[in-house]
Structure formats: C-alpha cells, structure tokens
Design an enzyme around this catalytic site. Structure first.
Site, PDB file in Angstrom:
ATOM      1  CG  ASP A  13      28.067 -73.992   7.416  1.00 46.09           C
ATOM      2  OD1 ASP A  13      28.303 -74.708   8.401  1.00 46.09           O
ATOM      3  OD2 ASP A  13      28.474 -72.827   7.306  1.00 46.09           O
ATOM      4  CE  LYS A  16      30.873 -80.452   7.041  1.00 47.85           C
ATOM      5  NZ  LYS A  16      30.351 -79.194   6.472  1.00 47.85           N
ATOM      6  N   GLY A  40      30.021 -76.628  12.965  1.00 48.50           N
ATOM      7  CA  GLY A  40      28.690 -76.579  13.572  1.00 48.50           C
ATOM      8  C   GLY A  40      27.824 -77.496  12.747  1.00 48.50           C
ATOM      9  CG  HIS A  41      28.827 -80.952  11.755  1.00 49.85           C
ATOM     10  ND1 HIS A  41      29.647 -82.026  11.581  1.00 49.85           N
ATOM     11  CD2 HIS A  41      29.445 -79.913  11.118  1.00 49.85           C
ATOM     12  CE1 HIS A  41      30.711 -81.667  10.883  1.00 49.85           C
ATOM     13  NE2 HIS A  41      30.620 -80.387  10.608  1.00 49.85           N
ATOM     14  CD  GLN A 223      36.174 -77.142   9.640  1.00 46.11           C
ATOM     15  OE1 GLN A 223      36.973 -78.048   9.684  1.00 46.11           O
ATOM     16  NE2 GLN A 223      35.411 -76.848  10.670  1.00 46.11           N
TER      17      GLN A 223
HETATM   18  P1  GDP Z   1      27.066 -78.948   8.319  1.00 47.00           P
HETATM   19  O1  GDP Z   1      28.012 -78.022   8.990  1.00 47.00           O
HETATM   20  O2  GDP Z   1      27.566 -79.395   6.986  1.00 47.00           O
HETATM   21  O3  GDP Z   1      26.672 -80.113   9.177  1.00 47.00           O
HETATM   22  O4  GDP Z   1      25.736 -78.105   8.021  1.00 47.00           O
HETATM   23  P2  GDP Z   1      24.989 -77.103   9.067  1.00 47.00           P
HETATM   24  O5  GDP Z   1      24.305 -77.916  10.092  1.00 47.00           O
HETATM   25  O6  GDP Z   1      25.926 -76.044   9.509  1.00 47.00           O
HETATM   26  O7  GDP Z   1      23.969 -76.397   8.095  1.00 47.00           O
HETATM   27  C1  GDP Z   1      23.034 -77.121   7.353  1.00 47.00           C
HETATM   28  C2  GDP Z   1      21.631 -76.665   7.756  1.00 47.00           C
HETATM   29  O8  GDP Z   1      20.700 -77.139   6.810  1.00 47.00           O
HETATM   30  C3  GDP Z   1      21.142 -77.220   9.083  1.00 47.00           C
HETATM   31  O9  GDP Z   1      20.306 -76.268   9.669  1.00 47.00           O
HETATM   32  C4  GDP Z   1      20.393 -78.465   8.701  1.00 47.00           C
HETATM   33  O10 GDP Z   1      19.386 -78.830   9.644  1.00 47.00           O
HETATM   34  C5  GDP Z   1      19.764 -78.020   7.419  1.00 47.00           C
HETATM   35  N1  GDP Z   1      19.538 -79.077   6.411  1.00 47.00           N
HETATM   36  C6  GDP Z   1      20.300 -80.158   6.103  1.00 47.00           C
HETATM   37  N2  GDP Z   1      19.805 -80.807   5.035  1.00 47.00           N
HETATM   38  C7  GDP Z   1      18.699 -80.128   4.651  1.00 47.00           C
HETATM   39  C8  GDP Z   1      17.761 -80.268   3.574  1.00 47.00           C
HETATM   40  O11 GDP Z   1      17.849 -81.173   2.727  1.00 47.00           O
HETATM   41  N3  GDP Z   1      16.756 -79.325   3.497  1.00 47.00           N
HETATM   42  C9  GDP Z   1      16.638 -78.299   4.399  1.00 47.00           C
HETATM   43  N4  GDP Z   1      15.644 -77.433   4.251  1.00 47.00           N
HETATM   44  N5  GDP Z   1      17.507 -78.146   5.409  1.00 47.00           N
HETATM   45  C10 GDP Z   1      18.526 -79.031   5.530  1.00 47.00           C
HETATM   46  P1  IMO Z   2      31.195 -76.883   9.257  1.00 48.94           P
HETATM   47  O1  IMO Z   2      31.885 -78.147   9.695  1.00 48.94           O
HETATM   48  C1  IMO Z   2      31.630 -72.980   7.357  1.00 48.94           C
HETATM   49  C2  IMO Z   2      35.415 -70.866   8.060  1.00 48.94           C
HETATM   50  C3  IMO Z   2      35.404 -69.615   8.894  1.00 48.94           C
HETATM   51  C4  IMO Z   2      36.543 -68.837   8.241  1.00 48.94           C
HETATM   52  C5  IMO Z   2      37.552 -69.936   7.907  1.00 48.94           C
HETATM   53  C6  IMO Z   2      38.665 -70.104   8.934  1.00 48.94           C
HETATM   54  O2  IMO Z   2      30.034 -76.492  10.095  1.00 48.94           O
HETATM   55  O3  IMO Z   2      30.896 -76.933   7.802  1.00 48.94           O
HETATM   56  P2  IMO Z   2      38.745 -71.154  11.368  1.00 48.94           P
HETATM   57  O4  IMO Z   2      38.040 -70.764  12.634  1.00 48.94           O
HETATM   58  O5  IMO Z   2      38.478 -72.547  10.928  1.00 48.94           O
HETATM   59  O6  IMO Z   2      40.211 -70.842  11.394  1.00 48.94           O
HETATM   60  O7  IMO Z   2      38.125 -70.177  10.240  1.00 48.94           O
HETATM   61  O8  IMO Z   2      36.801 -71.145   7.834  1.00 48.94           O
HETATM   62  N1  IMO Z   2      34.830 -72.065   8.711  1.00 48.94           N
HETATM   63  C7  IMO Z   2      33.654 -72.604   8.366  1.00 48.94           C
HETATM   64  N2  IMO Z   2      32.728 -72.191   7.478  1.00 48.94           N
HETATM   65  N3  IMO Z   2      31.452 -74.129   8.045  1.00 48.94           N
HETATM   66  C8  IMO Z   2      32.387 -74.554   8.928  1.00 48.94           C
HETATM   67  O9  IMO Z   2      32.312 -75.752   9.534  1.00 48.94           O
HETATM   68  C9  IMO Z   2      33.525 -73.769   9.151  1.00 48.94           C
HETATM   69  N4  IMO Z   2      34.614 -73.880   9.945  1.00 48.94           N
HETATM   70  C10 IMO Z   2      35.406 -72.838   9.654  1.00 48.94           C
HETATM   71  O10 IMO Z   2      34.172 -68.930   8.783  1.00 48.94           O
HETATM   72  O11 IMO Z   2      36.111 -68.282   7.029  1.00 48.94           O
HETATM   73 MG    MG Z   3      28.045 -76.118   9.811  1.00 46.80          MG
END
Ligand code: GDP
Ligand code: IMO
Ligand code: MG
Length: 427
Positions: A13, A16, A40-41, A223
C-alpha cells in the site's frame, strides 16, 4: 531498452498503483509477476478512481499491453468481474495477456484460506481471505491447477480430484466442514475457460521478444518487501516473492535484462494484518495519519495500522532488492506536524542495532530509536518541482534519502497522476 521493476519497499500500500500508472503511458508492457487479488492498487485519473486487484495498473494506459505473468495466482471469477467492471467504464481491456502457466485460485483454496485463519485463532496471519496462501501451497506441492488446465477437461478433473483427496479429509475431519465435490469445481472452472481463452498466451516468449525489440517492460509488484515469503516478517507475510528477484521467476525474464529497480516508499509506514511493526502508533498521531492518509484497505476495507517512517526497513529494502531509486509517496500527508519522528535504528534488548535483524525474536523486541526532524505547515500538493517544497520538507526528503541508501527520484504530493514531483526521469 531493458526492463524496470517497481515494487513496494515496506508492507504494501505504498502507492504502487499510482506510480505504475504514471509510467504506464511511456512503457509498452506492464507485468504483474506475483500475488493475486490480495493486492489493491488505487489509480486516480482526473476525477476517476480505479481500484485494481488482479489486473496490472497499465491496463488504464491505452498504448500499454497488460500482462499477468506465470508467477501470479488468478481467481477467474475475480478476473472476469474486474474486466467487466472496467469495460462498463469504457476501458479497453482487449490487449490483456495471461500466462498459461499461472496458477488458478480455485473455490476450495478460498475456503481453505478462511478456515485455516479461523483455526489459527489469535495466531492468525490476518490474510485477505482470497485463497492466496493455499493456492501457492498447492503450486509448491505440485497439486495446483494452472490456466492451461482449463482447456483439457480430463486433465482438469484428474488434478482437481488429486487436490481434493487430501483437502476433503482435512475439511471434514479437522475443520468440521462439508466435503467439496470434484464435479462442481470442474464445472465452475470450465465455465470460465472460454471467456478467458482470448487472453491466454505464452507470455514468457512474448516478453523476451519484446525486450529483444527494445520495447520497455515494467514489472509491477504486489504487496511489499516486508511481506515477501523469504525476506519479509515471516510468518506474517504473503505467500509469494514481491522482491525484485520475483520479477524474474514470475515472468520468465533473466536478471540481466533488468536495469532499474524502483522502490515505492511511503513517507511514513503502514501495515494491514498481523505481525511486528516497530514504529506503530497507538495514539492520536497514528489516528491522524490514518485519517489524513485515508489509510483503509482497498481490498478488505480494514483500517491500516500506521506509524512513523522506518529507515531501517528502507535500507533493508534497498539491499534485498538492489534498489536503484525510490519513489517517495504521500509526503503531503505529513503536512502540519511541528516535528516528525523518523526511526533511524532499533534498540533491541538494550543494544542499538542499525540493520534489520534476521532473527524474528529480535525483530519482535525492536524498539524504534527516533530522530526528530522539523515539520512544515504549507500546502505542498501543488508543488511541481523539488524547489517548490518548503525548506523543511526538502530536508525531510534529503534526510530520508541519506538514511535509505538510494536516490529519491520522485515524490508524491497527492493521489492524482499530476501530483508528482519528478526529480530524475525513470525512462
Ligand atoms: P498500492 O497497493 O501500493 O497500489 O497502494 P494503495 O492504492 O493500496 O494505497 C495508496 C493510497 O494512497 C491510494 O489511495 C492512493 O490513491 C493514495 N496515494 C498514492 N500516492 C499518493 C500521494 O503521493 N499522496 C496522497 N495523498 N495519496 C497518495
Ligand atoms: P498491495 O499490493 C498490504 C497482507 C495481508 C496479510 C498478509 C497475508 O495492495 O500492496 P494474503 O492474503 O496475501 O495471504 O495475506 O499480507 N497483504 C497486504 N497488505 N497490501 C497488500 O497488497 C497486501 N496483500 C496482502 O493483510 O497481513
Ligand atoms: Mg494496496
């Protein structure tokens, strides 16, 4: 032009999806190489927000071919619903390629994930419940179902039978659940086969030919480094290799082809699920990071655990991935703190430790050693260049860079594509 890897430097999170989307317009292929719909991207394009789970973030860039590599685990029902969701919003998904060697998350893998977690009780991993671990376990146990198996009914039936022989014993005798019928699973999986067929391809050959032809290939990790099955905080990890080496095995591309490895690094730290987290905050600062940063899981809707930036982890990510650059995200979230603590080392059983300990016991005992950096109060979301940032924000970035061991080549100051400060070009 060789290949680039973009991966999470912390516990996932980090942003990415946004970073991949940003580069998506300039690359020819975006490849997921591990994980599945546990990811979850989030990608924000103008006023549109997309949450991608299984599909590579490059799917939103029209010139780019999205690829699901052999190292990914694919839940066909999720794949089809994600595709139709995007199609309804006018996104063309016809270029998608899926490796015939990718493993299928079957309905029984999802069941086993959920019952195992329940059985573990307070020792649970806190998985996303998407069947990820059990599917990779079947792969390693050589009883997995692959995408190509959907096109040979007799083989598929034999393989499902072999997998369920053992699982039904476990489900009925240990977990007190009903047995799962082979025919039902086979019928469900065959129901997906024709819908998925147009996308199935020899992705290893295609990607290697593309690299020969000087195309740009971007590998998008799911991840993060600390969730890696080998290099993460085992057992509180996911069941694949998000680290850079995973891109090679998960896509069939040799390490000599990779020229750049970009670590996505949040300006603070978050984690979802169980496991150690030295800089975790349980006070109003943690609550504020969660609120301002919108730190709620995209996949499971769980609140993310929040804490200060941890330079020990960043240095570790540099080392195990051979990072060439960092993309620092969410710097804007830190606006408003008078002082910002940054963890520079750990104290473990009375001793100062500079590097991540290999021992799980030691890591569980690690207490953060903080250095206080001066904060800023100016809105930075409109900053376009490094010099637009307030002096204290500049020093925060410079301090993180110094501690983390690789140059910070981009800075996120908001979720949108254009809310990014580019320092060194990635391409
Ligand atoms: P990922 O799993 O690595 O793709 O990240 P997620 O999408 O799960 O979580 C990142 C969150 O931060 C999302 O809601 C993005 O829209 C948001 N985000 C990404 N870069 C930035 C940033 O530079 N500033 C802010 N405020 N939000 C960001
Ligand atoms: P993105 O790509 C954050 C965590 C789960 C749990 C552990 C194992 O959005 O960064 P799993 O279902 O993979 O066997 O769970 O890994 N986890 C993540 N945490 N971002 C993710 O993906 C994750 N994918 C799995 O919460 O702790
Ligand atoms: Mg994510």
């Amino acid at each position: 032009m060789p290949a680039l890897v973009l991966l999470g430097a912390q516990w996932g999170d980090e942003g990415k999806g946004k970073a991949t989307d940003l580069l998506g317009g300039s690359v020819d292929y975006v490849v997921r190489y591990q994980g599945g719909n546990n990811a979850g991207h989030t990608v924000v394009v103008g006023d549109q927000k997309y949450a991608l789970h299984l599909l590579p973030s490059g799917i939103l860039s029209p010139g780019c071919t999205p690829v699901i590599g052999n190292g990914v685990v694919v839940d066909p029902s999720v794949l089809l619903s994600e595709l139709s969701g995007l199609n309804e919003r006018g996104v063309d998904t016809s270029k998608l390629l899926i490796s015939g060697n990718a493993h299928i998350i079957t309905p029984y893998n999802v069941t086993v994930d959920k019952v195992t977690e329940r059985f573990l009780g307070k020792r649970k991993i806190g998985t996303t419940g998407r069947g990820i671990g059990p599917t990779y376990a079947d792969k390693i146990n050589r009883v997995g179902i692959r995408v190509q198996d959907l096109y040979d009914e007799s083989i598929l039936t034999q393989k499902v039978e072999a997998a369920l022989d053992v699982k039904n014993q476990l489900l009925t005798k240990l977990y007190n659940r009903r047995a799962i019928a082979v025919d039902q699973v086979v019928e469900e999986l065959l129901g997906y086969a024709e819908k998925i067929k147009p996308f199935v391809a020899d992705t290893v050959l295609i990607l290697n030919q593309a690299l020969e032809d000087d195309k740009v290939v971007l590998f998008e990790g799911g991840q993060g480094t600390l969730l890696d099955i080998d290099h993460g905080t085992y057992p509180f990890v996911t069941s694949s290799n998000p680290t850079a080496g995973g891109a090679c095995t998960g896509a069939g591309v040799g390490p000599t082809k990779i020229s750049r490895v970009i670590g996505i690094l949040k300006a603070y730290t978050t984690r979802v699920g169980s496991g150690p987290f030295p800089t975790e905050l349980f006070d109003e600062d943690g609550e504020a990071l969660r609120r301002i940063g919108g730190e709620r899981g995209v996949t499971t809707g769980r609140d993310r655990r929040c804490g200060w930036f941890d330079a020990v982890i960043a240095r570790y990510a540099t080392r195990v991935n051979g990072l060439t650059d960092f993309f620092l995200t969410k710097l804007d979230v830190l606006t408003g703190w008078e002082q910002i603590p940054v963890c520079v080392a750990y104290e473990i059983d009375g001793k100062r430790v500079e590097e991540l300990p290999y021992s799980q016991t030691d890591f569980h005992h690690a207490k953060p050693v903080y250095e206080m950096l001066p904060g800023w109060s100016e809105d930075i979301s409109k900053a376009k260049s490094f010099s637009d940032l307030p002096k204290n924000a500049q020093s925060y970035v410079k301090a993180l860079e110094e501690m983390s061991g690789a140059p910070i080549s981009a800075i996120g100051v908001g979720p949108g594509r254009d809310e990014t400060i580019e320092i060194n070009s990635f391409l």
